[in-house]
Design an enzyme around this catalytic site. Structure first.
Site, PDB file in Angstrom:
ATOM      1  N   CYS A   1      91.597   5.996  61.880  1.00 35.15           N
ATOM      2  CA  CYS A   1      91.729   6.746  60.625  1.00 35.15           C
ATOM      3  C   CYS A   1      90.577   6.325  59.725  1.00 35.15           C
ATOM      4  CB  CYS A   1      93.075   6.384  59.992  1.00 35.15           C
ATOM      5  SG  CYS A   1      93.351   7.050  58.353  1.00 35.15           S
TER       6      CYS A   1
ATOM      7  N   CYS B   1      87.329  12.733  59.158  1.00 37.65           N
ATOM      8  CA  CYS B   1      88.769  12.444  59.212  1.00 37.65           C
ATOM      9  C   CYS B   1      89.208  12.728  60.643  1.00 37.65           C
ATOM     10  CB  CYS B   1      89.511  13.351  58.229  1.00 37.65           C
ATOM     11  SG  CYS B   1      91.313  13.321  58.399  1.00 37.65           S
TER      12      CYS B   1
HETATM   13  N1  DGL Z   1      93.264  10.641  60.034  1.00 36.99           N
HETATM   14  C1  DGL Z   1      93.063  10.167  58.688  1.00 36.99           C
HETATM   15  C2  DGL Z   1      91.570   9.964  58.452  1.00 36.99           C
HETATM   16  O1  DGL Z   1      90.815   9.855  59.415  1.00 36.99           O
HETATM   17  C3  DGL Z   1      93.785  11.071  57.763  1.00 36.99           C
HETATM   18  C4  DGL Z   1      93.974  10.528  56.432  1.00 36.99           C
HETATM   19  C5  DGL Z   1      95.168  10.992  55.687  1.00 36.99           C
HETATM   20  O2  DGL Z   1      96.283  10.675  56.127  1.00 36.99           O
HETATM   21  O3  DGL Z   1      94.972  11.565  54.611  1.00 36.99           O
HETATM   22  O4  DGL Z   1      91.104   9.865  57.354  1.00 36.99           O
END
Ligand code: DGL
Length: 262
Positions: free
Chosen positions: A74, A184
């Site tokens: 993430c 993301c």
């Molecule tokens: N997969 C997360 C990222 O790479 C998502 C973040 C979120 O939950 O807003 O930033």
């Protein structure tokens, strides 16, 4: 650290499965334990302190389950919490950051776009990376507000996604970008829609493969690679498992998805 332990991977939800797919393709003989903290998604609208607390909880869960390394799949969690995690836990952590460097090195128009969460774009780590690698490039930063909850809802064909992405990508097209950085780990699942909106000369980059390669490199150099011919591939979620199951359909026969409380 036990060589036979699983590779732990966590994300605020299903997005990090885009990284898991790269890890599994590169290291098919590793056990993996994926933790989807979908109950607390999105992380991207939370404060750095809240994100660190959630990352501590996820890390401790994965450590309790014997993980030998943790992949923070993430961007929001990495850019806000990886320093804290590395300073406070003994096992190795691999993080994911937006692929600004390759985009900045290769752009011909000198304009690159980045779509990421507010938490990532406002983090100190992102601003350091940007000033180190992209200070002479025009970077159009757009917050992908609302995208993560829609992806988490499990319907990647929701027409609202087209409207939101069109609104977010238009300023980048006007600015003549030739590289689009997906900052993301949820966003690779939007690629089919993104490709309908942007012209084909724009290269889309994400960091999934680089993260998998770095994970392999760190395991190798610490003598932690496993060679399991029948690896256990577990996915844990603290929310409805519909969205998780949807993005993992191709792997259905080999994986275990469980709903847990945490
Ligand atoms: N997969 C997360 C990222 O790479 C998502 C973040 C979120 O939950 O807003 O930033």
């Amino acid at each position: 650290m036990n060589r036979l332990g699983p590779i732990g991977i966590f994300d605020s939800g299903i997005g990090g499965t885009s990284i898991w797919k790269e890890i599994y393709a590169l290291m098919p003989n590793e056990d993996t334990l994926y933790l989807a903290d979908s109950k607390h998604a999105p992380y991207g609208t939370k404060s750095a302190e809240q994100i660190i607390e959630l990352c501590k909880k996820n890390t401790e869960y994965l450590i309790q389950h014997g993980c030998k390394i943790i992949v923070v799949a993430c961007n929001t969690a990495t850019t806000n919490a990886i320093e804290y995690l590395r300073a406070n836990y003994e096992l190795p952590f691999i993080g994911i950051e937006p692929a600004i460097k390759p985009a900045a090195l290769q752009t011909k128009t000198n304009n690159i776009g980045i779509l990421a969460t507010k938490g990532t774009l406002s983090s100190a780590l992102f601003s350091t990376t940007q000033s180190t690698f992209a200070s002479d490039v025009n970077v159009i930063e757009i917050v992908g507000e609302g995208l993560v909850p829609l992806i988490e809802s499990g319907n990647l064909n929701n027409p609202i996604l087209i409207d939101l992405l069109t609104a977010y990508l238009n300023p980048m097209l006007t600015a003549n970008i030739d590289y689009l950085v997906l900052g993301c780990s949820h966003y690779p699942y939007l690629l089919p829609i993104i490709k309908e909106i942007i012209p084909s000369h724009i290269t889309v980059v994400d960091s999934g493969l680089a993260v998998a390669k770095q994970t392999k490199h760190i395991l190798e150099s610490n003598n932690l690679l496993n060679n399991n011919n029948n690896p256990t591939l577990r996915f844990l979620t603290n929310a409805d498992d519909l969205a998780l199951g949807n993005v993992l359909l191709d792997y259905k026969a080999s994986i275990i998805i469980e709903r847990i409380d945490f």
